[in-house]
Scaffold this active site. Structure first.
Site, short mmCIF file in Angstrom:
data_model
loop_
_atom_site.label_atom_id
_atom_site.label_comp_id
_atom_site.label_asym_id
_atom_site.label_seq_id
_atom_site.Cartn_x
_atom_site.Cartn_y
_atom_site.Cartn_z
N ALA A 329 -17.05 9.03 37.10
CA ALA A 329 -16.69 7.85 36.33
C ALA A 329 -15.27 7.17 36.53
CB ALA A 329 -16.78 8.12 34.65
N MET A 330 -15.25 6.16 36.19
CA MET A 330 -13.80 5.39 36.56
C MET A 330 -13.74 4.36 35.23
SD MET A 330 -11.07 4.94 38.33
CE MET A 330 -9.41 3.80 37.75
N GLU A 331 -12.52 4.47 34.74
CA GLU A 331 -12.22 3.81 33.49
C GLU A 331 -11.77 2.21 33.75
OE1 GLU A 331 -8.06 5.68 34.97
OE2 GLU A 331 -10.18 6.26 34.88
N ASN A 332 -12.42 1.58 34.56
CA ASN A 332 -12.01 -0.01 34.64
C ASN A 332 -12.10 -0.70 33.52
OD1 ASN A 332 -11.64 0.39 37.72
ND2 ASN A 332 -13.94 0.60 37.55
N HIS A 355 -14.33 10.22 27.86
CA HIS A 355 -13.16 10.22 28.34
C HIS A 355 -12.60 9.23 28.90
CE1 HIS A 355 -10.07 12.24 30.79
NE2 HIS A 355 -10.39 11.43 31.87
N GLU A 356 -13.65 8.14 29.46
CA GLU A 356 -13.11 6.86 29.86
C GLU A 356 -12.86 5.92 28.70
OE1 GLU A 356 -12.83 7.17 32.84
OE2 GLU A 356 -13.71 8.74 33.05
N HIS A 359 -9.36 6.40 28.02
CA HIS A 359 -8.54 5.68 28.98
C HIS A 359 -8.03 4.43 28.40
CE1 HIS A 359 -7.33 8.29 31.90
NE2 HIS A 359 -8.61 8.78 32.57
N GLU A 378 -4.01 11.32 32.39
CA GLU A 378 -4.99 12.04 32.19
C GLU A 378 -4.98 13.18 31.10
OE1 GLU A 378 -7.77 11.47 33.56
OE2 GLU A 378 -7.38 10.08 35.23
#
Length: 725
Positions: A329-332, A355-356, A359, A378
């Site tokens: 996953a990526m928190e864009n 978690h995202e 962020h 993180e």
């Protein structure tokens, strides 16, 4: 350091430009070749055309800047060999007597027969005070590192300090590490091409020339043209589609670093899952994604807001990407990217998305100023994630997940050694080293342990929540260093400063930041003992003598009723003990193999790694079936690494030949490297590389490859790394 708005009021012809309040220069970042410390980046505009048939992105970038000192000779940006610059131009900002200039439009060329159209052209508004034309600028590209180049653009000599101006760059980008082109057959629906970007940590310099450092933030807008029927999304607070023009318009109203500018396009459909959230997915996945997340994302956002203050990004949408997405996953901002493969693993999905969500406060709003202190994003996000899960699901579940991750941390510590420099929280990034090599479990879990220790110093988690809320409010939309966090902590708790808690023997803040090895202190996880004790008891049974009696006792424990993290923790313990006595593996298979085969992929891959590491041939058909059904890095690479370490190299090669056509070229190249190292030079595998897109994995910023120069056959694998960014 970062623009707060995109207003562009230029001085009159006879007036000196007004000096804005002084800002500290961006932190020095050895991973960036740019001259970011000499300029203030106010806003950037992108005109992008997606050309999937050529696997090419054509772009026009308009940077809105002002110099921090008079007559800068040149502007230096980060770029990449995959990006070909066609032209550079200079434009003065409009006259100060006019209102703020609206965003420029972009003209997209119509392709002619047999010709490649040029990149988009900017179309600036005409009116009083507007500059009617642009002046061409000289530029050159120089080598920088193996993950990027430097672009030097010569500026006009008469440029004044704090005078707004624009630099316009037209370019095309092909085979870029940041841009992942997928043919239709690599998607679930096999209907349309798909493309996504992944900028973390230093890949977006191949997406557009930029100050590719987390120390610099700005707002951005974009206009994107895509083939008919392809849905385009970006990490932006506002988006519209102009049907008659066939283009999408995006605007991000809050300053973000370059790595958080993200784009995805493909056969995507939306479904609302809450008052400010929707999921986007391929049509065949939409129902599953909706059923998994409907209602709960709003619960998580509300819990986070109670802890850390208002959610500041407007919408929180999630897009599920095909298995080729290189991380979990990526928190864009506004649009979290999640790999679709995780949908079948409910508990992992919950943790990864929370978690995202965390962020949004820690990482996106307040960002680490350099990659050497990635733990500031993180570690804090992991702490916030666990506060949210405690509020939502209780302390026992949070302690179980924490125990599972800390187990993985100690496994990584054992492999790397306690004196490994990457185990520091403040890692020294040497010039030329890709910052992605610094991203490992220490970034997450050792960082978390330090933040947890700070929370214990103040004696009350709620008081620490209040501190973090104040910290976010003070530093939102800026980038920070560790000293900013620690100074704020001691200022918020003056009684702790008086007690000199920062210099307690053995637990000094400086030691936390700069000592190698495991965390100086770990959290009390006793509230999770109701969930962890059964795991420990079952593991002890399987390693006890005599085996017959132990196996009989173990078979009476019904693990089908366990949580996923319990089963995964149990299997990880067995993996740590492998190779096991053959009779133990035989009994384990008899007891669990069929049951585990019906569980989710996070469970199955662990059992199959046990099968491979113990050369247990009766269950090898399950390994083949699993690899035939998987196309993602996290469920293929660990098994190929284990297969090539042991006596099953030829089996690995056979399965790879049968399945390689369904793998993304980047993943295919990585597996080939594993097979080549495992088989030796006399048996190098060869495969069709598919031409464009077959970028060497070393150029792709993928946290799976973050463990320095470990050989692919090392005992550490993706299961040991939290690969959510």
């Amino acid at each position: 350091m970062a623009a707060q708005c995109c207003c562009r009021k230029a001085p009159g012809a006879e007036a000196a430009p007004a000096r804005p309040p002084p800002e500290p220069p961006p932190a020095l970042d050895v991973a960036s070749a740019s001259s970011a410390q000499l300029f203030r980046l106010r806003h950037l505009q992108l005109g992008l055309e997606l050309r999937p048939e050529a696997r090419e992105l054509a772009g026009c970038l308009v940077l809105e800047l002002c110099a921090l000192r008079p007559a800068p000779r040149a502007l230096v940006l980060d770029t990449h060999p995959a990006l070909r610059l066609h032209s550079a131009a200079f434009r003065r900002a409009p006259n100060a007597t006019t209102a703020a200039e609206p965003p420029c439009a972009f003209a997209f060329a119509t392709p002619g027969p047999g010709s490649t159209p040029p990149p988009p052209l900017p179309a600036f508004p005409e009116g009083p005070g507007a500059e009617p034309s642009c002046c061409p600028l000289a530029f050159r590209v120089d080598p920088f590192t193996d993950y990027g180049s430097s672009l030097t653009v010569t500026l006009p000599p008469e440029l004044q300090a704090h005078q707004p101006f624009q630099v316009i760059l037209r370019y095309t980008s092909t085979d870029a590490p940041a841009i992942w082109w997928l043919d239709p057959e690599l998607t679930y629906g096999s209907a349309k091409p798909f493309v996504f970007t992944q900028g973390h940590s230093v890949c977006n310099r191949s997406f557009f020339p930029c100050f590719d450092t987390p120390a610099v933030k700005c707002t951005y807008s974009a206009v994107v043209k895509a083939p008919s029927g392809v849905q385009v999304l970006m990490s932006a607070t506002k988006s519209t589609y102009v049907e008659e023009e066939g283009v999408y318009h995006f605007h991000m109203e809050h300053p973000v670093p370059a790595y958080l500018v993200a784009l995805v396009a493909g056969d995507l459909q939306p479904a609302d899952i809450g008052p400010r959230s929707r999921v986007w997915a391929e049509p065949c996945l939409l129902s599953m994604a909706t059923s998994k997340l409907s209602g709960v994302v709003e619960q998580w956002l509300s819990a986070a807001e109670r802890l850390y203050g208002p959610y500041m990004w407007g919408r929180y949408d999630i897009v599920f990407l095909p298995p080729s997405f290189p991380i979990v996953a990526m928190e864009n901002p506004c649009l979290t990217f999640v790999i679709s493969s995780i949908l079948e693993c409910d508990e992992f999905l919950v943790i990864d998305v929370i978690h995202e969500v965390a962020h949004s406060w820690f990482g996106n709003a307040v960002t680490n100023a350099t990659w050497e202190e990635m733990w500031l994003s993180e570690g804090l996000a992991t702490y916030a994630q666990r506060r949210i899960t405690t509020e939502t699901y209780g302390a026992a579940f949070t302690c179980l997940e924490t125990a599972f991750r800390l187990d993985a941390l100690h496994r990584q510590m054992k492999l790397l050694g306690e004196d490994s420099p990457v185990s520091k929280l403040q890692v020294k990034l040497e010039p030329g080293v890709n910052p992605s090599h610094l991203m490992n479990l220490f970034t997450y879990e050792k960082g978390y342990c330090f933040v947890y220790y700070l929370s214990q110093l103040c004696g009350d988690p709620q008081r620490f929540d209040d501190f973090l809320r104040a910290y976010v409010e003070k530093y939102k939309f800026t980038s920070v260093v560790a000293q900013d966090l620690l100074d704020s902590f001691l200022s918020f708790f003056p009684e702790l400063k008086e007690q000199s808690v920062d210099s307690r023997a053995g637990l000094e803040f400086e030691r936390w930041l700069n000592a190698t090895g495991p965390p100086l202190a770990e959290p009390d996880l006793s509230q999770g003992s109701s969930l962890t004790r059964p795991v420990e008891a079952l593991f002890r049974l399987w390693t006890a003598e005599p085996l017959e009696q132990a196996a009989a006792s173990a078979s009476a424990i019904d693990i089908s009723k366990w949580r996923t993290f319990q089963t995964a923790l149990f299997l990880d313990r067995l993996l740590d003990g492998s190779p096991l006595p053959q009779e133990v593996v035989m009994s384990l298979s008899k007891c669990y193999s069929s049951l585990l085969d019906s569980m989710n992929a996070e469970i199955r891959i662990r059992w199959l790694q046990i099968v491979v590491r113990n050369d247990y041939y009766p269950d090898l058909h399950r390994v083949r079936r699993f690899l035939e059904s998987q196309m993602s890095r996290m469920y293929t690479i660990p098994l190929y690494e284990d297969l090539c370490t042991g006596a099953l190299k030829s089996f690995a090669l056979e399965v790879f030949y049968q399945t390689q056509g369904r793998l993304h070229p980047n993943l295919r190249r990585t597996i080939q490297q594993i097979l080549t190292q495992g088989l030796g030079p006399s048996a190098e595998p060869s495969a069709e590389q598919g031409g464009a897109g077959a970028e060497a994995e070393g150029d792709v910023d993928t946290p799976a490859l973050l463990l320095g120069d470990e050989a692919p056959s090392s005992a550490i694998a993706l299961r040991d790394v939290n690969v959510s960014a």
